[in-house]
Design a protein around this motif. Structure first.
Motif, mmCIF file in Angstrom:
data_model
loop_
_atom_site.group_PDB
_atom_site.id
_atom_site.type_symbol
_atom_site.label_atom_id
_atom_site.label_comp_id
_atom_site.label_asym_id
_atom_site.label_seq_id
_atom_site.Cartn_x
_atom_site.Cartn_y
_atom_site.Cartn_z
ATOM 1 N N TYR A 37 -4.956 5.937 -2.056
ATOM 2 C CA TYR A 37 -3.376 5.353 -1.747
ATOM 3 C C TYR A 37 -3.623 4.226 -3.079
ATOM 4 N N ASN A 47 -3.656 11.670 2.900
ATOM 5 C CA ASN A 47 -4.025 11.588 4.111
ATOM 6 C C ASN A 47 -5.602 13.164 4.282
ATOM 7 N N LYS A 65 -8.498 8.730 3.390
ATOM 8 C CA LYS A 65 -7.687 8.562 2.306
ATOM 9 C C LYS A 65 -7.410 8.746 1.525
ATOM 10 N N ILE A 95 0.654 -1.494 0.419
ATOM 11 C CA ILE A 95 0.026 -0.085 -0.539
ATOM 12 C C ILE A 95 0.235 1.358 0.243
ATOM 13 N N LYS A 96 0.850 2.200 -0.603
ATOM 14 C CA LYS A 96 1.505 3.338 -1.055
ATOM 15 C C LYS A 96 0.151 4.514 -0.511
ATOM 16 N N ILE A 97 0.385 5.100 0.189
ATOM 17 C CA ILE A 97 -0.329 6.168 0.522
ATOM 18 C C ILE A 97 -0.014 7.674 0.218
ATOM 19 N N ARG A 149 -3.166 0.138 -3.746
ATOM 20 C CA ARG A 149 -3.234 -0.969 -3.357
ATOM 21 C C ARG A 149 -2.633 -2.100 -4.330
#
Length: 152
Positions: A108, A8, A106, A3-5, A110
């Motif tokens: 992100y 936020n 958020k 997972i790369k956020i 995935r």
């Protein structure tokens, strides 16, 4: 699972009581995905609306891809969220109740796909926000004291 956020929405946690969260895909155009990969997205003042049995994210700003051509779309257009029908029905019923809303928390990646975490939230009143600020200050002071005590 990797997972790369990307972004936020901290303001959502300050302005609302988060009651339930859902993971949703977003229907995007190729240029928008490239801009999101570069981190050029803002979900701070974003909200979601249920229209005609579908959920849309409104006011999400994705900067137009600089190397794109005429394929670039409007940066604040409504974007469809991809959810299961039973999840949409739950959200629709909850939003029809008083003071519930759907806010993105958020955005992100995935497994290479753009996902958005949305939350069913209830608005905080002013005294609740003041309590949140006071709790944060107490926690910060406690951590500072513990750090000073352990540092000696």
């Amino acid at each position: 699972m990797s997972i790369k956020i990307i972004d936020n929405n901290k303001k959502a946690y300050f302005d609302y009581f988060i009651e339930d969260t859902y993971e949703a895909g977003i229907a995007l155009v190729g240029c928008e995905v490239k801009s999101i990969r570069l981190g050029q997205v803002n979900i701070k003042d974003t909200f979601c609306a249920v229209k005609g049995g579908e959920v849309f994210v409104m006011n999400m700003h994705i900067k137009p891809y600089e190397k794109g051509s005429y394929y670039n779309v409007d940066s604040k257009r409504p974007r469809k969220l991809l959810l299961h029908k039973r999840e949409i029905d739950k959200l629709r019923v909850a939003v029809s109740q008083k003071s519930y809303t759907i806010v993105p928390t958020k955005i992100y990646f995935r497994q290479g796909l753009v996902k958005m975490e949305i939350a069913l939230a209830k608005g905080k009143e002013l005294h609740d926000k003041r309590r949140s600020i006071a709790d944060k200050e107490v926690k910060r002071d406690l951590q500072r004291t513990v750090k000073q005590y352990n540092g000696r």
